[in-house]
Design a protein around this motif. Structure first.
Motif, PDB file in Angstrom:
ATOM      1  N   ALA A  46       0.900  -1.136   0.021  1.00  0.00           N
ATOM      2  CA  ALA A  46       0.126   0.149   0.015  1.00  0.00           C
ATOM      3  C   ALA A  46       0.966   1.444  -0.065  1.00  0.00           C
ATOM      4  CB  ALA A  46      -0.953   0.084   1.312  1.00  0.00           C
ATOM      5  N   SER A  47       1.843   1.079   0.663  1.00  0.00           N
ATOM      6  CA  SER A  47       2.836   2.412   0.758  1.00  0.00           C
ATOM      7  C   SER A  47       3.369   2.639  -0.703  1.00  0.00           C
ATOM      8  CB  SER A  47       3.924   1.996   1.725  1.00  0.00           C
ATOM      9  OG  SER A  47       3.451   1.970   3.028  1.00  0.00           O
ATOM     10  N   VAL A  48       3.890   1.764  -1.203  1.00  0.00           N
ATOM     11  CA  VAL A  48       4.458   1.612  -2.601  1.00  0.00           C
ATOM     12  C   VAL A  48       3.299   2.372  -3.482  1.00  0.00           C
ATOM     13  CG1 VAL A  48       5.639   0.376  -4.599  1.00  0.00           C
ATOM     14  CG2 VAL A  48       6.266  -0.017  -2.206  1.00  0.00           C
ATOM     15  N   LEU A  49       2.289   1.627  -3.237  1.00  0.00           N
ATOM     16  CA  LEU A  49       1.388   2.155  -4.427  1.00  0.00           C
ATOM     17  C   LEU A  49       1.095   3.527  -4.265  1.00  0.00           C
ATOM     18  CD1 LEU A  49      -0.841   1.528  -6.777  1.00  0.00           C
ATOM     19  CD2 LEU A  49      -2.510   0.819  -4.852  1.00  0.00           C
ATOM     20  N   ARG A  50       0.754   3.893  -3.155  1.00  0.00           N
ATOM     21  CA  ARG A  50       0.609   5.614  -2.459  1.00  0.00           C
ATOM     22  C   ARG A  50       1.768   6.296  -3.202  1.00  0.00           C
ATOM     23  NH1 ARG A  50       1.425   5.911   2.736  1.00  0.00           N
ATOM     24  NH2 ARG A  50       3.440   6.450   2.300  1.00  0.00           N
ATOM     25  N   GLU A  51       3.106   6.025  -2.913  1.00  0.00           N
ATOM     26  CA  GLU A  51       4.056   6.731  -3.391  1.00  0.00           C
ATOM     27  C   GLU A  51       4.251   6.754  -4.924  1.00  0.00           C
ATOM     28  OE1 GLU A  51       6.527   9.164  -2.716  1.00  0.00           O
ATOM     29  OE2 GLU A  51       5.439   8.297  -1.240  1.00  0.00           O
ATOM     30  N   CYS A  52       3.876   5.727  -5.582  1.00  0.00           N
ATOM     31  CA  CYS A  52       3.848   5.575  -7.061  1.00  0.00           C
ATOM     32  C   CYS A  52       2.742   6.563  -7.774  1.00  0.00           C
ATOM     33  CB  CYS A  52       3.746   4.173  -7.632  1.00  0.00           C
ATOM     34  SG  CYS A  52       5.119   3.164  -7.311  1.00  0.00           S
ATOM     35  N   THR A  53       1.675   6.422  -7.147  1.00  0.00           N
ATOM     36  CA  THR A  53       0.448   7.403  -7.634  1.00  0.00           C
ATOM     37  C   THR A  53       0.960   8.793  -7.314  1.00  0.00           C
ATOM     38  OG1 THR A  53      -1.051   5.629  -6.885  1.00  0.00           O
ATOM     39  CG2 THR A  53      -1.733   7.876  -7.460  1.00  0.00           C
ATOM     40  N   TYR A  54       1.471   9.340  -6.141  1.00  0.00           N
ATOM     41  CA  TYR A  54       1.626  10.578  -5.802  1.00  0.00           C
ATOM     42  C   TYR A  54       2.914  10.971  -6.695  1.00  0.00           C
ATOM     43  CZ  TYR A  54       3.886  14.365  -3.332  1.00  0.00           C
ATOM     44  OH  TYR A  54       4.379  15.908  -2.950  1.00  0.00           O
ATOM     45  N   SER A  55       3.925  10.174  -6.944  1.00  0.00           N
ATOM     46  CA  SER A  55       4.949  10.787  -7.769  1.00  0.00           C
ATOM     47  C   SER A  55       4.764  10.791  -9.175  1.00  0.00           C
ATOM     48  CB  SER A  55       6.145   9.623  -7.615  1.00  0.00           C
ATOM     49  OG  SER A  55       6.439   9.687  -6.370  1.00  0.00           O
ATOM     50  N   SER A  56       3.950  10.045  -9.931  1.00  0.00           N
ATOM     51  CA  SER A  56       3.448   9.936 -11.182  1.00  0.00           C
ATOM     52  C   SER A  56       2.684  11.192 -11.349  1.00  0.00           C
ATOM     53  CB  SER A  56       2.669   8.703 -11.814  1.00  0.00           C
ATOM     54  OG  SER A  56       1.548   8.533 -11.033  1.00  0.00           O
ATOM     55  N   LEU A  57       1.855  11.544 -10.430  1.00  0.00           N
ATOM     56  CA  LEU A  57       0.870  12.667 -10.760  1.00  0.00           C
ATOM     57  C   LEU A  57       1.624  13.788 -10.554  1.00  0.00           C
ATOM     58  CD1 LEU A  57      -2.251  11.881  -8.411  1.00  0.00           C
ATOM     59  CD2 LEU A  57      -2.326  12.369 -11.118  1.00  0.00           C
ATOM     60  N   ARG A  58       2.807  13.937  -9.584  1.00  0.00           N
ATOM     61  CA  ARG A  58       3.735  15.058  -9.560  1.00  0.00           C
ATOM     62  C   ARG A  58       4.292  15.244 -10.840  1.00  0.00           C
ATOM     63  NH1 ARG A  58       7.303  16.585  -4.357  1.00  0.00           N
ATOM     64  NH2 ARG A  58       7.763  18.624  -4.948  1.00  0.00           N
ATOM     65  N   MET A  59       5.254  14.246 -11.442  1.00  0.00           N
ATOM     66  CA  MET A  59       5.880  14.197 -12.747  1.00  0.00           C
ATOM     67  C   MET A  59       4.954  14.783 -13.844  1.00  0.00           C
ATOM     68  SD  MET A  59       9.015  13.442 -11.686  1.00  0.00           S
ATOM     69  CE  MET A  59       9.750  12.745 -13.150  1.00  0.00           C
ATOM     70  N   GLY A  60       3.735  14.057 -13.925  1.00  0.00           N
ATOM     71  CA  GLY A  60       3.150  14.271 -15.140  1.00  0.00           C
ATOM     72  C   GLY A  60       2.167  15.783 -15.093  1.00  0.00           C
ATOM     73  N   LEU A  61       2.227  16.297 -13.933  1.00  0.00           N
ATOM     74  CA  LEU A  61       1.525  17.671 -13.825  1.00  0.00           C
ATOM     75  C   LEU A  61       2.390  18.854 -13.848  1.00  0.00           C
ATOM     76  CD1 LEU A  61      -1.372  17.068 -11.279  1.00  0.00           C
ATOM     77  CD2 LEU A  61      -1.469  17.341 -13.778  1.00  0.00           C
ATOM     78  N   TYR A  62       3.939  18.436 -13.789  1.00  0.00           N
ATOM     79  CA  TYR A  62       4.837  19.460 -13.604  1.00  0.00           C
ATOM     80  C   TYR A  62       4.919  20.657 -14.752  1.00  0.00           C
ATOM     81  CZ  TYR A  62       9.355  21.824 -13.250  1.00  0.00           C
ATOM     82  OH  TYR A  62      10.131  22.856 -13.080  1.00  0.00           O
ATOM     83  N   GLU A  63       4.861  20.185 -15.890  1.00  0.00           N
ATOM     84  CA  GLU A  63       4.936  20.784 -16.987  1.00  0.00           C
ATOM     85  C   GLU A  63       3.791  21.486 -17.402  1.00  0.00           C
ATOM     86  OE1 GLU A  63       7.470  21.609 -19.255  1.00  0.00           O
ATOM     87  OE2 GLU A  63       8.875  20.741 -18.059  1.00  0.00           O
ATOM     88  N   PRO A  64       2.599  21.007 -17.265  1.00  0.00           N
ATOM     89  CA  PRO A  64       1.341  21.566 -17.502  1.00  0.00           C
ATOM     90  C   PRO A  64       1.177  22.841 -16.426  1.00  0.00           C
ATOM     91  CG  PRO A  64       0.629  19.497 -17.708  1.00  0.00           C
ATOM     92  CD  PRO A  64       2.195  19.713 -16.946  1.00  0.00           C
ATOM     93  N   ILE A  65       1.817  22.886 -15.231  1.00  0.00           N
ATOM     94  CA  ILE A  65       1.161  23.636 -14.311  1.00  0.00           C
ATOM     95  C   ILE A  65       2.559  24.840 -14.555  1.00  0.00           C
ATOM     96  CG2 ILE A  65       1.966  24.209 -11.811  1.00  0.00           C
ATOM     97  CD1 ILE A  65       0.641  21.687 -11.194  1.00  0.00           C
ATOM     98  N   LYS A  66       3.740  24.363 -14.989  1.00  0.00           N
ATOM     99  CA  LYS A  66       4.586  25.579 -15.280  1.00  0.00           C
ATOM    100  C   LYS A  66       4.324  26.148 -16.388  1.00  0.00           C
ATOM    101  CE  LYS A  66       8.866  24.365 -17.372  1.00  0.00           C
ATOM    102  NZ  LYS A  66      10.196  23.827 -17.388  1.00  0.00           N
ATOM    103  N   THR A  67       3.579  25.695 -17.510  1.00  0.00           N
ATOM    104  CA  THR A  67       3.118  26.399 -18.396  1.00  0.00           C
ATOM    105  C   THR A  67       1.934  27.483 -17.974  1.00  0.00           C
ATOM    106  OG1 THR A  67       3.527  24.539 -20.113  1.00  0.00           O
ATOM    107  CG2 THR A  67       2.046  26.302 -20.847  1.00  0.00           C
TER     108      THR A  67
END
Length: 89
Positions: A46-67
């Protein structure tokens, strides 16, 4: 997988207040004696799944937010340290 044993000990100390789980060390010894080394990794998936979800969202949203911030601050090449800092959160 490195921090999960500490999380298990912390949660046990928070949930149970009996004599078996009084200190960090006593809790660790109790878990090891009763459940073995595998006891420290309960909930690891559960910890690994939570961290993967959090990290993928953060990485995926970085560029759109920066734009979006670059449009707001009128910075065409997104080179401002403020934009990079705000986008990282």
């Amino acid at each position: 997988f490195i921090t999960n044993p500490c999380d298990v000990i912390k949660v046990r100390n928070q949930q149970f207040t009996d004599a078996k789980y009084q200190t960090f060390r006593r809790t660790a010894v109790s878990i090891f004696r009763e459940e073995g080394a595998r006891g420290f990794y309960k909930g690891a998936s559960a910890s690994v799944l939570r961290e993967c979800t959090y990290s993928s969202l953060r990485m995926g949203l970085y560029e759109p937010i920066k734009t979006q911030y670059s449009v707001f601050f009128d910075d065409d090449d997104c080179s401002s340290p403020i934009i990079k800092l705000l986008s990282a959160f």
